[in-house]
Write a protein that holds these residues in place. Structure first.
Motif, PDB file in Angstrom:
ATOM      1  N   GLY A 111       0.815  -1.214   0.000  1.00  0.00           N
ATOM      2  CA  GLY A 111       0.000   0.000   0.000  1.00  0.00           C
ATOM      3  C   GLY A 111       0.845   1.259   0.000  1.00  0.00           C
ATOM      4  O   GLY A 111       0.532   2.235  -0.694  1.00  0.00           O
ATOM      5  N   LEU A 112       1.930   1.248   0.782  1.00  0.00           N
ATOM      6  CA  LEU A 112       2.825   2.405   0.792  1.00  0.00           C
ATOM      7  C   LEU A 112       3.465   2.606  -0.574  1.00  0.00           C
ATOM      8  O   LEU A 112       3.572   3.742  -1.060  1.00  0.00           O
ATOM      9  CB  LEU A 112       3.909   2.211   1.857  1.00  0.00           C
ATOM     10  CG  LEU A 112       3.455   2.351   3.313  1.00  0.00           C
ATOM     11  CD1 LEU A 112       4.579   1.961   4.254  1.00  0.00           C
ATOM     12  CD2 LEU A 112       2.993   3.775   3.593  1.00  0.00           C
ATOM     13  N   ALA A 113       3.879   1.496  -1.178  1.00  0.00           N
ATOM     14  CA  ALA A 113       4.442   1.599  -2.522  1.00  0.00           C
ATOM     15  C   ALA A 113       3.397   2.127  -3.493  1.00  0.00           C
ATOM     16  O   ALA A 113       3.696   2.932  -4.383  1.00  0.00           O
ATOM     17  CB  ALA A 113       4.949   0.231  -2.984  1.00  0.00           C
ATOM     18  N   GLY A 114       2.150   1.681  -3.309  1.00  0.00           N
ATOM     19  CA  GLY A 114       1.072   2.173  -4.165  1.00  0.00           C
ATOM     20  C   GLY A 114       0.848   3.662  -4.015  1.00  0.00           C
ATOM     21  O   GLY A 114       0.577   4.368  -4.993  1.00  0.00           O
ATOM     22  N   MET A 115       0.978   4.154  -2.773  1.00  0.00           N
ATOM     23  CA  MET A 115       0.826   5.587  -2.559  1.00  0.00           C
ATOM     24  C   MET A 115       1.969   6.380  -3.179  1.00  0.00           C
ATOM     25  O   MET A 115       1.781   7.510  -3.624  1.00  0.00           O
ATOM     26  CB  MET A 115       0.737   5.884  -1.053  1.00  0.00           C
ATOM     27  CG  MET A 115      -0.582   5.488  -0.420  1.00  0.00           C
ATOM     28  SD  MET A 115      -2.008   6.294  -1.197  1.00  0.00           S
ATOM     29  CE  MET A 115      -2.698   4.939  -2.143  1.00  0.00           C
TER      30      MET A 115
END
Length: 500
Positions: free
Chosen positions: A245-249
């Motif tokens: 999710g952090l990478a997605g953000m």
């Protein structure tokens, strides 16, 4: 009811809250662009970019984890709900307190004045309340209570919109004597003109509180149970989801953080870096039409995919779902991109915002591939190999940062848009390639790429075929759009939606 129709009906119900709610909030874009200069709107865009990252940290992958473990045979869903909610309650209190304590750091990152500290405090409370609402919302989805889910989401958005209109339009107009002068003494008590864009965050804070009130039954229907042993498998499954999710953000929002830092001085003559962020952020909103479908689909599809995973024909079902999702998004890409001039003039009220319309087709196509990626990612979620999602996400994040570093100084916000497209296309391609090995699904890849390529060609004709006269140009665009949709309907007949 067929599998496809059941998924479509659930997507439609979730879409009521997602699409209608987003449309209502999107109607605020003309308000913001009319009332705030691009530099002011850039502050809102920048702060909410940080919020996107922190949202992932506050929930740390527990929504998907809750779905996965709740669908495992023999799981006591009541006990699972108690454990997850207890853990989230403790972490939310700690993270909210930490963020409020470190509010000045956030302000320095954005080069905001100390007087804006209250914005950061409000954002900390918003993040905390939204985190507490995450698992109750997930429970509603798991129990197929789509109508209650949609109703609460809509109530949140409606209050947010009404409060924005009240503070940003109604109160300033009354004080300016445009109408209802008798209300001026009352408005002077509740409205502070110096707060400006701060009312965007205050409205969000009040709406988030209403959401907790409406979720009162789900929030109080748990018993505090915090035992380390049952939490270990949950956290083991969740932390790759959080990293993903952090990478997605990074892929989704980091460009709005990097743009003011890496944009050369006076790249856009007479504009500050936050003006460029405001223009890019406002034009990014026009890709919302793709995001609406993707988000509504994800709300319905995630529990659907987990439920279908034990069925014999699940790979065929997954292939069929990807096909129709992609074709639907391709139509949206063509309709909005070919007619972006009209959408831009309708929603972006200041001429300075219209300069950025060139990024809209690129961002729409990027979000199409993001939706494809979320479809393809089912394989590592169902096989409990979520670390592959982490690898893919961080690979995409590295590509995003590298391309922004290379392209922003040369192309400005178009560089950020192209970086987003390259990232999401690469992630989708890698996810499909790995899925072919670990969880083969007969996706019609060549057919879908052909349709996407044809859509890109249609959009390119709409943008680059020179037609100067206004009405002739719009007639040409309408014919291009209609021609693509009719061709798609003729080739992909509706009866093919049925499953065997």
């Amino acid at each position: 009811m067929s599998i496809a129709k059941r998924l479509a009906s659930q997507t439609a119900v979730y879409g009521i809250s997602s699409i209608v709610g987003r449309v209502l909030s999107y109607l605020l874009v003309p308000v913001y662009t009319a009332r705030f200069a691009a530099a002011q709107y850039g502050i809102v865009t920048g702060l909410y970019a940080y919020v996107s990252f922190l949202n992932v940290v506050f929930t740390y992958g527990m929504e998907t984890t809750y779905f996965r473990f709740a669908n495992r045979p023999g799981t006591d869903r009541r006990q699972l709900y108690n454990q997850v909610m207890s853990m989230l309650l403790v972490s939310t209190v700690l993270l909210t307190a930490l963020l409020m304590w470190q509010a000045p750091v956030l302000l320095r990152l954005l080069d905001l004045p100390p007087s804006s500290q209250r914005y950061a405090l409000w954002i900390a409370l918003i993040l905390g309340m939204d985190a507490l609402a995450a698992i109750p919302f997930a429970r509603l989805r798991l129990e197929n209570k789509a109508r209650k889910f949609a109703g609460i989401r809509l109530a949140n958005i409606l209050l947010y919109v009404v409060l924005n209109l009240f503070f940003i339009v109604f109160c300033p107009d009354v004080l300016a004597g445009k109408y209802l002068p008798g209300l001026q003494p009352l408005v002077e008590r509740v409205y502070d003109p110096s707060m400006g864009v701060g009312y965007v965050f205050l409205s969000n804070l009040i709406a988030s509180f209403l959401t907790l009130v409406l979720l009162g039954r789900e929030l109080t229907d748990f018993r505090f149970r915090l035992s380390l042993e049952p939490l270990r498998p949950l956290l083991k499954y969740a932390y790759p989801i959080m990293l993903m999710g952090l990478a997605g953000m990074v892929n989704e929002t980091l460009d709005r953080i990097l743009l003011p830092k890496w944009l050369p001085a006076n790249f856009y003559p007479g504009q500050s870096s936050y003006t460029a962020v405001g223009i890019y952020g406002a034009c990014y909103k026009l890709s919302i039409f793709m995001q609406l479908v993707t988000q509504a689909f994800r709300y319905a599809a995630e529990p659907f995919f987990f439920a279908q995973s034990t069925e014999k024909n699940s790979p065929r079902t997954f292939a069929m779902v990807l096909k129709w999702f992609t074709l639907s998004c391709t139509v949206i890409f063509v309709v909005v991109s070919v007619n972006v001039e009209d959408f831009g003039r309708l929603f972006l009220h200041r001429a300075e915002y219209l300069e950025g319309l060139v990024v809209v087709p690129v961002l729409l196509l990027a979000n199409l591939f993001l939706g494809v990626y979320w479809n393809l990612s089912v394989w590592f979620k169902l096989t409990d190999k979520t670390y592959y999602g982490t690898y893919i996400g961080f690979g995409g994040a590295a590509l995003t940062i590298a391309l922004n570093f290379l392209l922003i100084p040369v192309l400005g916000y178009m560089g950020s848009a192209l970086a987003t497209l390259a990232c999401y296309f690469t992630m989708a391609a890698v996810c499909w390639w790995l899925g072919n090995t670990h969880f083969p699904v007969p996706y019609p890849v060549r057919r879908l790429l052909t349709w996407i390529g044809l859509a890109v060609g249609v959009v390119a004709m709409g943008w680059y075929v020179p037609v100067a006269e206004y009405w002739t140009r719009h007639a040409f665009h309408a014919l291009l759009t209609l021609g693509f949709v009719v061709l798609l309907m003729l080739v992909e007949r509706p009866h093919r939606l049925r499953t065997a």
